[in-house]
Scaffold this active site. Structure first.
Site, PDB file in Angstrom:
ATOM      1  CB  THR A 332      -1.118  -0.452   1.188  1.00  0.00           C
ATOM      2  OG1 THR A 332      -0.101   0.390   2.536  1.00  0.00           O
ATOM      3  CG2 THR A 332      -1.696  -1.132   1.012  1.00  0.00           C
ATOM      4  CB  CYS A 333       0.499   4.668  -1.070  1.00  0.00           C
ATOM      5  SG  CYS A 333       0.504   4.031  -2.733  1.00  0.00           S
ATOM      6  CG  ASP A 334       0.480   4.030   5.766  1.00  0.00           C
ATOM      7  OD1 ASP A 334       1.454   3.484   6.395  1.00  0.00           O
ATOM      8  OD2 ASP A 334      -0.775   4.236   6.051  1.00  0.00           O
TER       9      ASP A 334
END
Length: 386
Positions: A332-334
């Site tokens: 994810t983009c986290d």
């Protein structure tokens, strides 16, 4: 140091056959229901004097609950949703214990209306709601224990001071409830049998104090926390059972009715997560560590890697190839979606995008922690063998 070598673990035969035959889309969790049944029976064998209330939150799959209903298990439920799930799978209301001490008055009333008669509390407010909405119910008061060696500690969210538990149970009796006794939980994935010993000693003191007040109690709920061996081995159930049995004999003149609430110990080893490598990269040309990005991360089933509490055993398609140090992350983009950057994992240098990485002993607290659609990634699907 943790043994995170990936050349050692092998996939259980039934799960390997299923994966070879079905080649499912990744990521996915595969549960061997025969292993669930075997784990439940092992717990019953290790501590036959205790009633087993499976902690549904560990893996709430209907198939798992249905298999345990057939085995004769009772169930520790934390919400009205889990109550409905268990009843739909054939459990009786009498086999359910509403173990969450944080619940709405409306949820107590709903459970009571369906026939649930066993509840846990740890505060005056919850006790008052129980007296009003679950008259005559059996109640246990959860007290705080100091168990710092837990793999995933609870902190102070649940439970009250032991002396407060004495007061609350005496008040429960005054309010017309059946004051069953004390309960405690040493924290999830606890590998030290002594944690149960200190909790039982305190529970014995609570029982004696209540008896002196004219409030006899009949049960002791030991909670869950029974461990599974991940990257490091854990003491077998028999060791914990022996410690519990000796402590009860020491601290109770008459053995109370024992309850345990295992979750991880029932389902962890029954499950395997198959993942796929999305990308292998380095942050600089001189960086010794490769970053391995999987198609599963903290938000899609691996929440227990937070603070790297649980170090899973891994298996790759190149078990005998040369390896090197890696940092393992989710897709994810986290920035927090990094699974292991301090725990020393090594993966084959031949690992490439598209290769499978299997996460062993992943049947507990994985699919049940998976987010609905963070970053658009779907929840972790569960497949079943047996």
């Amino acid at each position: 140091m943790l043994d995170t070598s990936l050349r050692v673990p092998d996939i259980p035969t039934r799960l390997r056959a299923f994966l070879d035959q079905r080649t499912p889309v990744t990521p996915c969790l595969v549960i061997d229901l025969d292993a669930v049944r075997a784990n439940y029976r092992a717990i019953r064998s290790a501590l036959p004097e205790a009633a087993v209330f499976y902690a549904v939150k560990a893996n709430p799959a209907p198939e798992v609950v249905r298999a345990l209903v057939a085995e004769g298990s009772s169930f520790d439920v934390a919400s009205t949703g889990e109550i409905d799930l268990c009843l739909e799978q054939g459990a009786t209301p009498e086999s359910l214990s509403y173990g969450n001490p944080i619940k709405k008055a409306a949820d107590i009333a709903y459970a009571y209306r369906l026939g649930v008669r066993r509840f846990t509390f740890d505060s005056d407010g919850d006790l008052e709601n129980l007296a009003e909405h679950a008259p005559g119910a059996r109640v246990s008061c959860r007290f705080l224990v100091d168990a710092p060696q837990s793999g995933t500690p609870f902190g102070k969210k649940f439970g009250c001071a032991p002396d407060m538990a004495i007061r609350l149970l005496a008040r429960a009796a005054d309010l017309g409830l059946a004051a069953d006794g004390a309960c405690f939980h040493v924290g999830s994935q606890h590998t030290d049998p002594a944690a149960w010993v200190s909790g039982i000693a305190e529970a014995g003191r609570i029982a004696r104090a209540l008896a002196e007040c004219g409030v006899p109690t009949r049960s002791l709920n030991l909670g869950g926390g029974f461990p599974t061996g991940y990257a490091d081995p854990a003491p077998p159930l028999d060791v914990h059972a022996a410690a519990i049995r000796a402590a009860v004999a020491t601290h109770f003149e008459t053995a109370p009715e024992l309850l345990i609430e295992p979750g991880r110990a029932v389902v962890a080893t029954a499950g395997l997560i198959r993942t796929e490598v999305v990308l292998v990269s380095r942050k600089s040309d001189s960086d010794e560590h490769r970053w391995v990005y999987l198609d599963i991360g903290r938000y899609s089933g691996l929440a227990e890697t937070e603070n790297e509490y649980i170090a899973y055993r891994l298996r790759t398609a190149h078990p005998d190839a040369p390896d090197g140090p890696v940092i393992i992350a989710g897709p994810t983009c986290d920035g927090d979606d990094v699974l292991y950057q301090h725990t020393p994992y090594r993966l084959p240098t031949a690992l490439r995008a598209g290769d499978h990485v299997d996460i062993l002993d992943a049947g507990a607290y994985t699919a049940s922690y998976s987010s609905v659609s963070f970053n658009g990634f779907p929840p972790l699907p569960t497949l079943f063998v047996g």
